[in-house]
Structure formats: C-alpha cells, structure tokens
Write an enzyme that holds these catalytic residues in place. Structure first.
Site, PDB file in Angstrom:
ATOM      1  N   LYS A   1       0.824  -1.210   0.000  1.00 25.74           N
ATOM      2  CA  LYS A   1       0.000   0.000   0.000  1.00 25.74           C
ATOM      3  C   LYS A   1       0.859   1.263   0.000  1.00 25.74           C
ATOM      4  CE  LYS A   1      -2.266  -1.149   3.755  1.00 25.74           C
ATOM      5  NZ  LYS A   1      -1.745  -2.508   3.952  1.00 25.74           N
ATOM      6  N   THR A   2       1.810   1.291   0.914  1.00 23.44           N
ATOM      7  CA  THR A   2       2.662   2.468   1.010  1.00 23.44           C
ATOM      8  C   THR A   2       3.497   2.623  -0.258  1.00 23.44           C
ATOM      9  OG1 THR A   2       2.720   2.138   3.384  1.00 23.44           O
ATOM     10  CG2 THR A   2       4.373   3.619   2.455  1.00 23.44           C
TER      11      THR A   2
ATOM     12  N   ASP B   1      -2.168   8.053   3.591  1.00 27.92           N
ATOM     13  CA  ASP B   1      -1.782   6.705   4.005  1.00 27.92           C
ATOM     14  C   ASP B   1      -2.455   6.392   5.349  1.00 27.92           C
ATOM     15  OD1 ASP B   1      -0.549   4.278   3.909  1.00 27.92           O
ATOM     16  OD2 ASP B   1       1.495   5.013   4.186  1.00 27.92           O
ATOM     17  N   GLU B   2      -2.595   5.130   5.686  1.00 35.17           N
ATOM     18  CA  GLU B   2      -3.160   4.699   6.973  1.00 35.17           C
ATOM     19  C   GLU B   2      -4.488   5.391   7.271  1.00 35.17           C
ATOM     20  OE1 GLU B   2      -1.643   2.297   8.480  1.00 35.17           O
ATOM     21  OE2 GLU B   2       0.524   2.496   8.267  1.00 35.17           O
TER      22      GLU B   2
ATOM     23  N   GLN C   1      -5.789  -3.069  10.578  1.00 32.44           N
ATOM     24  CA  GLN C   1      -4.644  -2.424  11.208  1.00 32.44           C
ATOM     25  C   GLN C   1      -5.025  -1.128  11.919  1.00 32.44           C
ATOM     26  OE1 GLN C   1      -0.728  -2.694   9.158  1.00 32.44           O
ATOM     27  NE2 GLN C   1      -1.920  -3.446   7.439  1.00 32.44           N
TER      28      GLN C   1
ATOM     29  N   ARG D   1       4.615  -7.659  10.827  1.00 33.17           N
ATOM     30  CA  ARG D   1       5.848  -6.890  10.577  1.00 33.17           C
ATOM     31  C   ARG D   1       6.986  -7.793  10.134  1.00 33.17           C
ATOM     32  NH1 ARG D   1       3.788  -3.125   9.070  1.00 33.17           N
ATOM     33  NH2 ARG D   1       1.959  -4.436   9.277  1.00 33.17           N
TER      34      ARG D   1
END
Ligand SMILES: Nc1ncnc2c1ncn2[C@@H]1O[C@H](COP(=O)(O)OP(=O)(O)OP(=O)(O)O)[C@@H](O)[C@H]1O
Length: 638
Positions: free
Chosen positions: A32-33, A214-215, A245, A585
DNA sequence: CTCTACAGTGTTTTT
DNA sequence: CACTGTAGAG
C-alpha cells in the site's frame, strides 16, 4: 516511467488511476505504502506540479522515507508537501496567521498544567477527578470537532461530564490567553479556518489538486473532515488503508471513515491488493488466524508466493529478565547467521516492559535504541532552555514565563495569583513590579533585563548561538557545572540541543519559531534508529508501517496483551488488530514469548498466557517449554 | 528561599 | 518502582 514495472498489475492500475477518488484497501505487506509513493512519483512524471500534491503519512519518519524514495524515482527536484496531518496543519495555520500570527504549541505536560490551573480555579478537587481524565475528555471532544459550547450541550448527563464541560471551557480560554494551541487544536483550527474562510479553502483546494492519505483507517473526525473539505472541489483523492490495522481507536480514530469512503464519493474506484510481499506463508497464516476472530471486519484475501518458512517459535520463561536474556542471546545468534541488528525488532505492549530488555542489553554489551523512550524534548533542562526561547518569540506564553521565572533560582519563587493574572492581562513588563514586594521588585527587574538582552541578541545571533547564550547568560549551565553523573548528562543534553539548533541557523528571523514548531511535532517513531548497529526496542504501536526480518513479540500474557484495561468488545478487537500488526511486521522469523511471573509495580504477579498465544494453530508453531493455564496445568495447542 | 526526604499515588497504547 | 507534590529542615 520504467519504475512502474516494479509493481504488479493491480498496483499499476491503482497508480495510474490519477483522476477522481480512489480507495485502496488491502492487508498487511501488500504494498500500500509503495503504491502511494509510486503514485506521487507517477503524478510528477506526468507533469503534475509538486505544489499541487499533498501526501499525508502517519509519521514524520514515513514522510522522510517517502520523500527519499520519490527523489530516487523522478527527475523532479522540488518535493510536494509530504508530511503528517499535524505538520500540514501547522504549516497552513502559520501561513494564514490563524488563529494568531504566532502561536506556541503545547505538549502534554503544558496541557496538564493548564488543566490543573483550571481545576483549582473551578474548585474541583483534583484528587477526586484526575486531571488526566479531563485531558482525555477534552482531547476526545476536539477530535470530534466539538467546541466547548457544543460539548456542553451534549454533556448534561453526569456530574463528571458537566464538570468536564466547565473545565474544557476554561482550559480553552487559558490556551487562547497564552496564544497557544494544543495538538488537537492544530487539527480543529485548520478545519475551522477552512469552514469560516471560503477564499482560503478554495485557494488550498486549487493548490492541492491531488491528495493522498496513508493509513486512512486511523484518521479521526477532524482529519476526516479536513480531507473532505480539501478534496471537495477536485476530488482527486486517494486513500489507502486496512481496517485490520486500525489501532488508534482509543485516540479518537474511527475506522468507519474508510468504510464510508465509497458512499462519500460514489464514483470511487476501488483497488484491492491481495498479494503479500513481506512474510512467509506460516507468518501470514498465523496472523490471519488471529484477525479472523474479529467480528468488526470485512474478510479480505491475502496470499503470498513466498515459501512456508520456519514455524513461529513460542518460548515460556519464569521471569521477564529471563525472557529478555533469551531475546538478546537469540539476536546474537542471528547476527552469526548474517542478520544485522537493524533486521531485528523487539516488540512489547507497554513501555514499561522495555526496562528488562534495556538491562539485558546493557548487561551484555548489546547496542540498542528504545524507540520513543525518555523523550529528549521532555527533559527538564531542555524544556527550560526552550522556554526562554518561547518567551522571546511569544511573550504571551505565560506558561513559559512561569516555567523560567525562577529557573535557575533568582529569588522569585511562587509569585502571587494577582501577579500572574496581571501578567496574563497586560503582558509581562516592568509594570508588574507594582504587585511585587520589597526585594522581589529588583529581582524581577533584573530578570526582565536578562530576557530583554537575550531578545535583542535574538535579532543578530544565529539560532544555535542564541541557545548557547541562553544557557550561559541565564546561569543555567553554571548551575549545572556540578560533578554528579546526572548533571553531566544534563550539560550534554543542552549541548546536544545547541547542535540540533544549528540545523535552523539559516532560517534567519524565523529560525527560533521554526525550531520550536518542529520540536513540538516530533514523534516517538522519529527516534527510530537508522543505525544498522543497534537493536530497536519498541511498542507494537510504534512499529506500525515498518518491517523486519525477525520480530520478537514479548509479554504475551493475559492482562499485558491483551491489556487488562481493554475490556469492552471493541477494545479487545483493537488489541487483536494490534497483534495482527505486530505479527505482520515479520518477513522471516517470529518469536513469541511469555513469562509466568510478571513484575508489575515491583511485586510479582502470576500470569497466564495470552489468548493470542493459545490460539496459534499447533502446526504453525514450535513450543519450547510448557504452556500452562491458571491452575498451572500444562495445555496443548490445537 | 531552597533543597531534601518521604508519603502518597498511579501504569496502555501517542499525534 | 517511579513519579508527583508537599512538609520541614537548612
Ligand atoms: N510489486 C511488488 N513486488 C515486490 N515487492 C513488493 C511489491 N509491492 C510491495 N513490495 C514490498 O512489500 C513490502 C511491503 O510493502 P509496503 O510497506 O508498501 O506494504 P503495506 O501494505 O504498506 O504494508 P503495511 O500495511 O503492513 O504497513 C515492502 O518491502 C515492499 O517493497
């Protein structure tokens, strides 16, 4: 534009859909990032001007990373605005001199002080109602964009709420008397500016024609509204996120914002990224097992073509010190296998848990860095020196005056309320001697002369020299010239501050203000070490958005993780999402550990393993030691 | 006025 | 245990 070939088909399509609203939803590690970063680069390569792009990241650190990636992808030399919501708000507010031409940004401890003042003025006993409670209520209200008067309307049900409404009102008056904004105000005021001032809104809408966030699942109402206002006109808005998340609900974030997106913008193009490029199959399955137990979610596809990889390893210890010792030993073993320290991360639920790991690191000579721990700018000596800077550039900041008027001691302790009220109303000047007695008059005038002389110098000196001058001329350093280890450290910290100030030396007259603003916006995650040679210890919250080859998830005990204070269904689901974040992660290795005796408060408490540990499918894990239940009976995973 | 000593109190996560 | 705030000695 070759770079786009590094992306898979869906990712490419998401990058190329530059016009109109775009929603990218996808699980962890699906890029995504990366897509967001490439999208900015793609826009630039297609002739969109940098100043027409706004990219909002979750941390300053992420913004830095995005900037450097973009720089390597494009020929464009000027960077678009890439930063956090708070950073963006400060920059817009300052440019528009709103709500004041200059304002101080108050941190948590400044807020507490104002709230305590408000409580005592309202004669609300601080022992019955804790200041921190009001701080949370006020923050929540601001995140919901509720002014004191609006909050009061909805707060008639309990004594506590009515009190909170009064405190909020007075607190806000105090903030404006000091010409200060707190963190939440930054967002609230920028929304207020755009709602009140249409030309300003339109100017920014036309400037930021392309907006990326983002996020997005962790945005609160104020942030949501800001983005809505800005994107209303051109509607080139791209948001990415993953509701699994969402881990900042406790701070007012609401993942329903991302669920609403399609109704907010009916013409939305939705892209779902389903391939995970980060983790092995085992890691991914373990994470899925955990997150699938949540009810408040939409099932998502996530696969990887990476190998199954190693099983997750579960370790059980008697005490935290043993857990820590094991982790450090294992990290050393990994170093032998060719890992870097920077490839490993130690994660825990609460900051207090870092201690055992720090001790273990110190004991075995392992270089380490605790992300976000004892924050440099919260140290007394740093806040003191910075407060001198504050009164020089923002003399209305009475809180800063209060902090330094007798630091170092100069016979001006505990001045009367009358004095401070007058100071608040009329400003700090020689006039104030009229409410001082005897020798204090002279002491105060001396102090004023000192500040005046520093102020004069602020026009000619470079910022770093000014900071140095403050430390010297106020007698601050002299006082510290002692021998204790602690004082030595304080001197070093001040010197460190001077060298940090050097970075702002070329901002000329604005240097001090820029410096103070940037200090206020520093985040925990910014202290993440780039240093390949130290082990990163951090909370599971701070690790959001990062990735490591090997991840140690520690303290998996009921009461710690999930935390005992998370008792509602919603809060437990958030704990579970946090677990999902922690697990995802890892690229290759996961170590899960728990201890039988957790020392809380200095005394030992028997603990039982976290449900997250027990839920691990037996075929994905290797257990070392016994997993027990509350009667001490060993149990099998299934 | 300043400093120290001790009692009381409170621990999630942080922009 | 670690931090805050206050009371009394120096
Ligand atoms: N198409 C691709 N090919 C190869 N690697 C990729 C691709 N897309 C992403 N990656 C890699 O996958 C990893 C995860 O990417 P990224 O951090 O952008 O994912 P994310 O969805 O933002 O993750 P999270 O939500 O878990 O933070 C990175 O190492 C990235 O380089």
């Amino acid at each position: 534009m070759e770079f786009i070939k590094q992306l898979n088909d869906v990712q490419q399509a998401a990058v190329k859909a530059t016009e109109g609203p775009v929603l990218i939803i996808a699980g962890a590690g699906s890029g995504k990032t990366k897509v967001l970063t490439f999208r900015v680069a793609y826009l630039l390569e297609n002739g969109v001007k940098p100043e027409n792009i706004l990219a909002v990241t979750f941390t300053n650190k992420a913004a830095q990373e995005m900037k450097s990636r973009i720089a390597s992808l494009t020929k464009e030399l000027t960077q678009p605005f890439i930063g956090t919501f708070h950073g963006f708000a400060v920059s817009v507010l300052k440019k528009n001199s709103y709500p004041y031409p200059r304002f101080s940004i108050y941190d948590a401890s400044d807020q507490s002080k104002l709230i305590k003042e408000a409580l005592s003025e309202l004669r609300i006993s601080g022992s019955e109602y804790k200041p921190s409670l009001f701080k949370e209520i006020i923050s929540r209200a601001k995140n919901e964009l509720l002014e004191p008067s609006e909050y009061a309307l909805s707060a008639k049900t309990s004594f506590e709420k009515k009190a909170a409404a009064q405190v909020y009102d007075l607190y806000q008056k105090k903030l404006s008397a000091n010409q200060a904004l707190d963190f939440d105000d930054l967002l609230m005021r920028i929304v207020e500016l755009f709602r009140r001032n249409h030309p300003a809104l339109e100017k920014h809408q036309d400037r930021f024609k392309y907006i990326l966030v983002d996020e997005y699942q962790d945005t609160n109402t104020a942030q949501y509204e800001l983005i809505r206002l800005l994107s209303q006109k051109h509607k080139n808005i791209c948001v990415v996120g993953d509701i699994d998340q969402a881990i900042y609900g406790w701070r007012g974030a609401d993942f329903r914002n991302i669920l609403k997106f399609e109704t907010d913008y009916p013409e939305t193009k939705v892209f779902k990224l389903e391939q995970n490029y980060r983790s092995t199959k085992n890691i991914l399955s373990a994470a899925q097992t955990i997150i699938e137990k949540n009810v408040l979610r939409k099932p998502k596809m996530l696969w990887t073509d990476k190998p199954g990889g190693e099983k997750l390893k579960i370790f059980v210890f008697e005490k935290a010190s043993q857990e820590a010792a094991f982790v450090i030993d294992e990290v050393k073993r990994l170093l032998g296998l060719g890992f870097n320290l920077a490839d490993c991360a130690v994660l825990y639920r609460t900051n207090a848990q870092s201690r055992a790991f720090e001790e273990a690191c110190l004991g075995s000579g392992m270089p380490y860095k605790v992300v976000g721990a004892f924050r440099f700018y919260e140290r007394k000596e740093i806040k003191d020196v910075l407060s001198y800077l504050k009164v020089i550039i923002q003399p209305k900041d009475i809180l800063a005056w209060k902090r330094i008027i007798n630091v170092p001691p100069r016979n001006l302790p505990k001045l009367s309320e009358v004095f401070w009220e007058k100071a608040q109303k009329e400003g700090v000047s020689g006039e104030l001697t009229s409410v001082l007695k005897g020798p204090k008059k002279e002491a105060f005038l001396n102090f004023l002369r000192l500040v005046e002389s520093l102020k004069d110098k602020s026009f000619s000196l470079k910022l770093s020299d000014l900071v140095k001058e403050i430390a010297d001329k106020t007698g601050y350093l002299e006082r510290l010239s002692g021998k204790s280890w602690e004082e030595q450290e304080r001197i070093e910290n001040i010197n460190e501050l001077i060298s940090i100030a050097k970075q702002f030396d070329d901002h000329k007259s604005e240097a001090a203000e820029k410096f103070l603003d940037s200090v206020a916006l520093i985040q925990d995650a910014d202290t993440l070490s780039d240093d390949k040679n130290s082990l990163n210890l951090m909370t599971m919250h701070a690790v959001k958005g990062l990735e490591f080859k090997a991840v140690f998830v520690c303290g998996l005990e009921e009461g710690i993780f999930p935390h005992s204070r998370a008792d509602s269904k919603e809060e437990l689901e958030e704990e579970r999402r946090l677990c999902y974040v922690a697990l995802t992660r890892a690229k290759e290795k996961i170590y899960l550990s728990c201890v039988r005796q957790r020392n809380l408060f200095g005394s030992y408490n028997e603990s039982i393993p976290s449900r997250f540990l027990l839920e691990m499918p037996a075929e994905l894990v290797e257990v070392q030691g016994e997993v027990w239940d509350e009667d001490g009976i060993s149990i099998q995973l299934d």
